[in-house]
Write a protein that holds these residues in place. Structure first.
Motif, short mmCIF file in Angstrom:
data_model
loop_
_atom_site.label_atom_id
_atom_site.label_comp_id
_atom_site.label_asym_id
_atom_site.label_seq_id
_atom_site.Cartn_x
_atom_site.Cartn_y
_atom_site.Cartn_z
N GLY A 293 0.13 8.51 20.58
CA GLY A 293 1.44 8.00 20.20
C GLY A 293 2.10 7.53 21.47
O GLY A 293 2.21 8.29 22.44
N ILE A 294 2.49 6.28 21.52
CA ILE A 294 3.07 5.71 22.74
C ILE A 294 4.55 6.09 22.81
O ILE A 294 5.37 5.60 22.03
N VAL A 295 4.87 6.98 23.76
CA VAL A 295 6.22 7.54 23.86
C VAL A 295 7.09 6.85 24.91
O VAL A 295 8.31 7.02 24.91
N GLY A 296 6.48 6.11 25.82
CA GLY A 296 7.26 5.46 26.87
C GLY A 296 6.47 4.32 27.48
O GLY A 296 5.30 4.12 27.15
N SER A 297 7.12 3.59 28.36
CA SER A 297 6.44 2.44 28.98
C SER A 297 5.86 2.85 30.33
O SER A 297 6.43 3.66 31.05
N CYS A 298 4.72 2.28 30.65
CA CYS A 298 4.06 2.61 31.91
C CYS A 298 4.77 1.94 33.08
O CYS A 298 4.46 2.23 34.22
N GLY A 299 5.73 1.08 32.80
CA GLY A 299 6.50 0.45 33.87
C GLY A 299 7.49 1.41 34.51
O GLY A 299 7.99 1.17 35.60
N SER A 300 7.75 2.52 33.85
CA SER A 300 8.71 3.49 34.37
C SER A 300 8.07 4.34 35.45
O SER A 300 7.04 4.96 35.23
N THR A 301 8.69 4.38 36.62
CA THR A 301 8.19 5.23 37.70
C THR A 301 8.99 6.52 37.78
O THR A 301 8.76 7.34 38.66
N ASP A 302 9.90 6.71 36.87
CA ASP A 302 10.74 7.90 36.85
C ASP A 302 9.92 9.10 36.35
O ASP A 302 9.43 9.10 35.22
N PRO A 303 9.74 10.15 37.20
CA PRO A 303 8.95 11.29 36.77
C PRO A 303 9.59 12.07 35.61
O PRO A 303 8.92 12.83 34.93
N LEU A 304 10.87 11.85 35.37
CA LEU A 304 11.54 12.54 34.26
C LEU A 304 11.46 11.75 32.96
O LEU A 304 12.06 12.14 31.96
N MET A 305 10.71 10.63 32.98
CA MET A 305 10.62 9.77 31.80
C MET A 305 10.20 10.56 30.56
O MET A 305 10.80 10.42 29.50
N LEU A 306 9.19 11.43 30.66
CA LEU A 306 8.73 12.18 29.49
C LEU A 306 9.79 13.14 28.96
O LEU A 306 9.84 13.41 27.77
N GLN A 307 10.66 13.65 29.84
CA GLN A 307 11.72 14.55 29.39
C GLN A 307 12.83 13.81 28.65
O GLN A 307 13.57 14.41 27.90
N SER A 308 12.96 12.50 28.91
CA SER A 308 14.07 11.76 28.32
C SER A 308 13.68 10.94 27.09
O SER A 308 14.47 10.16 26.57
N VAL A 309 12.46 11.15 26.59
CA VAL A 309 12.00 10.45 25.39
C VAL A 309 12.77 11.02 24.20
O VAL A 309 12.96 12.23 24.07
N ARG A 310 13.21 10.13 23.33
CA ARG A 310 13.96 10.56 22.14
C ARG A 310 13.04 11.32 21.18
O ARG A 310 11.96 10.86 20.85
N LEU A 311 13.51 12.48 20.74
CA LEU A 311 12.74 13.31 19.82
C LEU A 311 12.46 12.56 18.51
O LEU A 311 11.40 12.73 17.90
N SER A 312 13.39 11.70 18.10
CA SER A 312 13.19 10.96 16.84
C SER A 312 11.95 10.07 16.90
O SER A 312 11.23 9.94 15.91
N ILE A 313 11.66 9.48 18.05
CA ILE A 313 10.46 8.64 18.22
C ILE A 313 9.21 9.51 18.09
O ILE A 313 8.25 9.17 17.39
N VAL A 314 9.23 10.65 18.76
CA VAL A 314 8.08 11.56 18.73
C VAL A 314 7.86 12.08 17.30
O VAL A 314 6.73 12.09 16.81
N MET A 315 8.93 12.46 16.62
CA MET A 315 8.81 12.98 15.25
C MET A 315 8.26 11.94 14.29
O MET A 315 7.43 12.25 13.43
N LYS A 316 8.72 10.70 14.44
CA LYS A 316 8.25 9.63 13.55
C LYS A 316 6.74 9.42 13.71
O LYS A 316 6.01 9.30 12.73
N MET A 317 6.28 9.42 14.97
CA MET A 317 4.84 9.24 15.20
C MET A 317 4.07 10.47 14.73
O MET A 317 2.97 10.34 14.19
#
Length: 190
Positions: A145-169
């Motif tokens: 399930g694609i949760v974020g873009s690989c263009g993001s270099t922010d190490p906190l990117m995975l922590q800031s993913v919206r739960l609604s996106i994860v739940m839908k997938m």
């Protein structure tokens, strides 16, 4: 279906779960016949300590509740499979389930326009690549399930993913796997 193709499914289109399930069932059937494997095991990878990486354990939790007879599940919210215990989990699978087709499920990163998409493909999954971890490849088939873009270099990117996106997938993948369970149930009666 070619061997190295990756199929993308939009998790907003719940009606496509049947298409995803049929393709997954065909892949399982093909590997079972080719490699004389009998069972199916879903290895759900991730951790509940990060929203973006909780996809696998959420799926494992939801599917375990369904008590499926034909698809085994390893990796849940209670007992997640993550970077620290992946090798141990893979060794356990080799010992206990040597004749199972292993479907590895994990969150992944991709292009920005693919966020929210579910991917399906043949071959092993390389968990941790999106966060620069070098973990062993696992599985005969992969679902991500694609949760974020690989263009993001922010190490906190995975922590800031919206739960609604994860739940839908997670819902999309669970529905697809449950349909595969029903196909396997029907095949058991033939």
């Amino acid at each position: 279906m070619g061997w190295h193709e990756i199929y993308y499914f939009d998790s907003d289109r719940a009606g496509e779960t049947k298409v995803c399930a049929r393709m997954l069932h065909e892949m399982i059937d093909e590997i079972q016949k080719k490699e004389r494997k009998k069972g199916v095991l879903l290895l759900c990878i991730g951790t509940d300590r990060s929203t973006g990486d909780s996809l696998g354990p959420l799926i494992g939790y939801k599917l375990r509740e369904l008590r499926m007879r034909h698809v085994r599940v390893i990796g849940t919210l209670e007992r997640p499979v993550h970077a620290m215990n992946l090798e141990q989990s893979v060794n356990l699978i080799r010992l206990r389930y040597p004749n199972h087709v292993v479907i590895a499920v994990d969150a992944s990163v991709g292009s920005l326009d693919h966020v929210g998409c579910v991917t399906l493909g043949r071959g092993a999954l390389r968990p941790g690549l999106g966060v620069c971890k070098n973990l062993q490849s696992v599985g005969d088939i992969f679902i991500t399930g694609i949760v974020g873009s690989c263009g993001s270099t922010d190490p906190l990117m995975l922590q800031s993913v919206r739960l609604s996106i994860v739940m839908k997938m997670a819902e999309y993948i669970c529905e697809s796997v449950f349909l595969v369970e029903q196909f396997l149930e029907q095949a058991a009666f033939v």
